[in-house]
Design a protein around this motif. Structure first.
Motif, short mmCIF file in Angstrom:
data_model
loop_
_atom_site.label_atom_id
_atom_site.label_comp_id
_atom_site.label_asym_id
_atom_site.label_seq_id
_atom_site.Cartn_x
_atom_site.Cartn_y
_atom_site.Cartn_z
N VAL B 211 0.88 -1.18 0.00
CA VAL B 211 0.00 0.00 0.00
C VAL B 211 0.91 1.22 0.00
O VAL B 211 1.53 1.54 1.00
N GLU B 214 -2.17 5.74 1.38
CA GLU B 214 -3.41 5.39 2.05
C GLU B 214 -4.51 6.38 1.70
O GLU B 214 -4.25 7.56 1.46
N THR B 219 -9.97 2.50 -3.91
CA THR B 219 -8.72 1.75 -4.03
C THR B 219 -8.30 1.72 -5.49
O THR B 219 -9.11 1.39 -6.36
N GLU B 245 -6.57 5.32 -2.15
CA GLU B 245 -5.55 4.40 -1.64
C GLU B 245 -4.93 3.70 -2.86
O GLU B 245 -5.65 3.22 -3.74
N ILE B 247 -2.41 0.78 -4.36
CA ILE B 247 -1.71 -0.47 -4.08
C ILE B 247 -0.77 -0.79 -5.23
O ILE B 247 -1.18 -0.82 -6.40
N THR B 259 -4.32 -8.08 0.69
CA THR B 259 -4.09 -6.63 0.72
C THR B 259 -5.13 -5.89 -0.12
O THR B 259 -5.63 -4.83 0.26
N SER B 263 -8.25 -3.52 1.48
CA SER B 263 -8.36 -2.14 1.05
C SER B 263 -9.77 -1.85 0.52
O SER B 263 -10.38 -0.83 0.86
N LYS B 266 -12.33 -1.34 3.02
CA LYS B 266 -12.24 -0.02 3.66
C LYS B 266 -12.80 1.09 2.76
O LYS B 266 -13.54 1.94 3.21
N THR B 267 -12.45 1.04 1.47
CA THR B 267 -12.80 2.15 0.58
C THR B 267 -14.11 1.93 -0.18
O THR B 267 -14.71 2.88 -0.68
#
Lengths: 331, 339
Positions: B211, B214, B219, B245, B247, B259, B263, B266-267
């Motif tokens: 990542v 952030e 993402t 974010e 990656i 990963t 992510s 979260k997003t």
């Protein structure tokens, strides 16, 4: 005769073992394929390329090889494997698709790998030559006098890998010996139709390396030229190309209708059988019938034991199909 | 208070340093390929190695990819640890049998008995008008075949650390380096082709995404050049109040699903950006994984940016039109967040 008697005896016994192995396979392969032939059915499924008649190539050079020498072979590999000393039980189990096989049943008859005697083979024509180049390079870089032998059919001499590999091995002066087993046919296509020169051995001159041609499937002559090629390779004098005129008694694969050759061709070849010729030599050398019988019995026993081992071995559990994609031992 | 000494290296020097240090450490490591000798590799991957280790361990080869990649396989089976260079990944066609049928499969077909500890390093990527036979990335072509680890580092730090890991790995590794990220004087000068690289040896694991920025709104998954573009786009988007974010995939095989999934959870939004062809590629694979495993975490459909299914054209405006860049990424994120 230019062969030490012990070597000739080894060649005879090994040729008998190869022949018995292949003749047994002819029978076993048909188990479960009657009355209707289905390539995917039976005790031994899949393609089956047998080498009965081609023994001289394997034993003539095999007599000069050590465990540390590398051998690569193509899709018709049993004779080359047996002459290199591949574990016959595990080889046969592999061909049966059993978990005790050399590759735990993941390779089959065209993909046999025995790291103990440094033998491998593969199903792509000419692709094993570069691997032998690499083994020869490794030997040279490690400062060993090991050699690498790549067996190929005469059809493979027209593939790009042949040219690239011989040129590279010659440029780097590697201990590589390419043995062309000329059995006259690339599956069905005769050599004269596919190859611009009558003898692939002549192609050695294109790389400035030694070329040898062995006529008439002659095991003694194969032994003699191989002795020279192997000795030169061990001394660091570079690669060699050996071509042997050999005979394929059976089809390209079991089930081959063989429409491309006359019915009298194979019987005529069998008249000149190399095993019979070596046996006569041994008799001429004064080897007693009893000793010959003992050699034949030993060969028979090894073959029978291998097939029995394969039959009695278990199939791998289906989940094993997901294993061995990567080596995980370091993790 | 301590100061951090920053030692700046270009991508190619970082790679070559990794190889040199591993050659010092292990005498079985050697390099071969076209022009890897006195030239040091057309893209500098072997810079200085020939001068330091000599022609025996840094071998110029003839233009015979089948023979020398096959020879690397044969040498690896004997316990050597060859690093072999395929000059441009686009040249794969002349030697794909050795890569696809042998390098990838021998370990499996031997029931795990034969190990092939080898690295095939190869230059990928376009953006400099080299046309359709010298500009591909072909990430998915190699990642598709079981049995090959396929990595594509994007920074000098990762080029060194992942090269060390690749050399030490007992499996065959395809190590893709992006030409324009090598920091060569004769290509576009990009800030991110130069970076901090410690002199001592270190490893960066294969199979771990990174990542690199952030954010909470979306993402963006990228790889090599598209990751750098994504970071630049994210910085611009931050001015508009969108926090992306980013990656860096780094490794196609093994693929670090966790990963990505963490992510996205979260997003709740995903954009995947690739410099490879769109169909059947990396973007499709990641979109499928997220659809399978995190569909209900998504608030919007997944977006993909990749080379539309055309060969890479030569002319500057044509090439720029089909390789996703900062502008396209920014537009896609705006569409995703403000639809």
């Amino acid at each position: 005769m230019s062969i030490p008697l012990e070597k000739l005896k080894w060649m005879y016994e090994t040729m008998v073992k190869i022949r018995l192995y292949e003749e047994t396979m002819v029978q076993v392969y048909m188990e479960g394929k009657n009355p209707v032939f289905n390539i995917g059915a039976g005790t031994v499924p899949g393609e089956m390329h047998l080498a009965a008649g081609q023994e001289p190539a394997a034993v003539g050079i095999g007599a000069h090889l050590r465990k540390e020498d590398t051998v690569t072979a193509p899709h018709r590999p049993h004779h080359n494997a047996i002459a290199k000393g591949v574990d016959l039980n595990r080889m046969t189990a592999e061909i049966f698709g059993k978990e005790t096989g050399l590759g735990k049943g993941k390779g089959g008859h065209m993909h046999l790998f025995d790291t103990d005697v440094k033998f491998s083979c593969g199903g792509i024509v000419a692709a094993g030559i570069p691997h032998a180049v690499g083994a020869a390079l490794a030997a040279k870089m490690k400062g060993k006098d090991w050699v690498a032998v790549a067996f190929i059919g005469e059809g493979a001499a027209n593939a790009g890998a042949f040219h690239e590999s011989l040129n590279l091995a010659a440029v780097w002066k590697l201990p590589l010996i390419v043995v062309v087993e000329d059995n006259s046919y690339g599956i069905s296509v005769p050599k004269a139709v596919s190859t611009a020169v009558p003898f692939n051995a002549e192609r050695a001159s294109a790389y400035g390396i030694a070329g040898y041609y062995v006529r008439n499937n002659d095991p003694v002559e194969m032994y003699r030229v191989s002795e020279d090629a192997v000795k030169r390779a061990r001394l660091g004098e570079g690669p060699a190309l050996i071509e042997i005129e050999t005979y394929r008694y059976l089809g390209h694969f079991q089930g081959d209708p063989e429409v491309y050759r006359g019915r009298d061709e194979v019987p005529a070849l069998r008249e000149k059988d190399p095993i019979v010729r070596v046996k006569s030599l041994l008799v001429e050398e004064g080897v007693a019938q009893g000793e010959l019988n003992a050699m034949e019995t030993r060969a028979r026993r090894a073959v029978d034991e291998a097939y029995q081992f394969a039959r009695e071995s278990a199939y791998p559990h289906p989940g094993a199909a997901l294993e061995d994609v990567f080596d995980l031992s370091a993790q | 208070m301590s100061t951090v000494h920053r030692r700046l290296l270009t991508g190619n020097k970082a790679m070559a340093e990794a190889i040199a240090q591993e050659m010092e450490r292990d005498e079985n490591v050697f390099v071969m390929g076209e022009d890897v000798g006195a030239y040091g590799g057309i893209f500098g991957s072997a810079e200085g190695l020939h001068q330091r280790f000599g022609a025996e361990r840094v071998r110029d080869t003839p233009i015979s990819e089948t023979a020398f990649i096959g020879a690397a396989i044969g040498a690896a089976a004997e316990g050597m640890r060859p690093i072999v260079e395929l000059m441009f990944v686009d040249f794969f066609g002349v030697c794909m049998d050795q890569i696809y049928n042998h390098m990838a499969k021998i370990h499996y077909m031997s029931g795990g008995n034969v190990k092939l500890p080898m690295v095939l390093m190869t230059a990928v990527g376009g953006g400099y008008s080299d046309a359709a036979q010298h500009s591909q990335t072909l990430y998915a072509t190699f990642a598709h075949m079981p049995g090959l680890k396929v990595v594509a580092p994007a920074t000098p730090y990762d080029l060194k650390g992942m090269m060390v890991s690749a050399i030490r790995d007992d499996n065959p590794v395809i190590f893709m380096f992006h030409k324009t990220l090598q920091g060569l004087g004769w290509m576009d000068q990009l800030d991110y082709s130069v970076g901090h690289v410690p002199e001592e040896e270190y490893t960066v694991p294969l199979g771990k995404a990174n990542v690199v920025r952030e954010g909470k709104d979306v993402t963006i998954v990228g790889i090599q050049m598209t990751m750098h573009h994504a970071v630049e786009a994210a910085n611009q988007l931050a001015v508009e109040g969108i926090e992306a974010e980013v990656i860096d995939l780094r490794s196609l095989v093994p693929l670090d699903k966790e990963t990505i999934l963490n992510s996205v959870r979260k997003t709740h939004r995903l954009l995947v950006v690739d410099e490879d062809y769109r169909s059947y590629g990396m973007t499709a694979e990641i979109a499928a994984i997220v659809a399978e495993e995190a569909l209900y975490d998504l608030e919007d459909p997944i977006l993909r940016l990749a080379v539309p299914d055309v060969p890479i054209p030569y002319s500057r405006p044509l090439e720029q039109a089909i390789v996703p860049g900062v502008k396209e990424i920014r537009k896609a994120v705006e569409q995703l967040v403000r639809h």
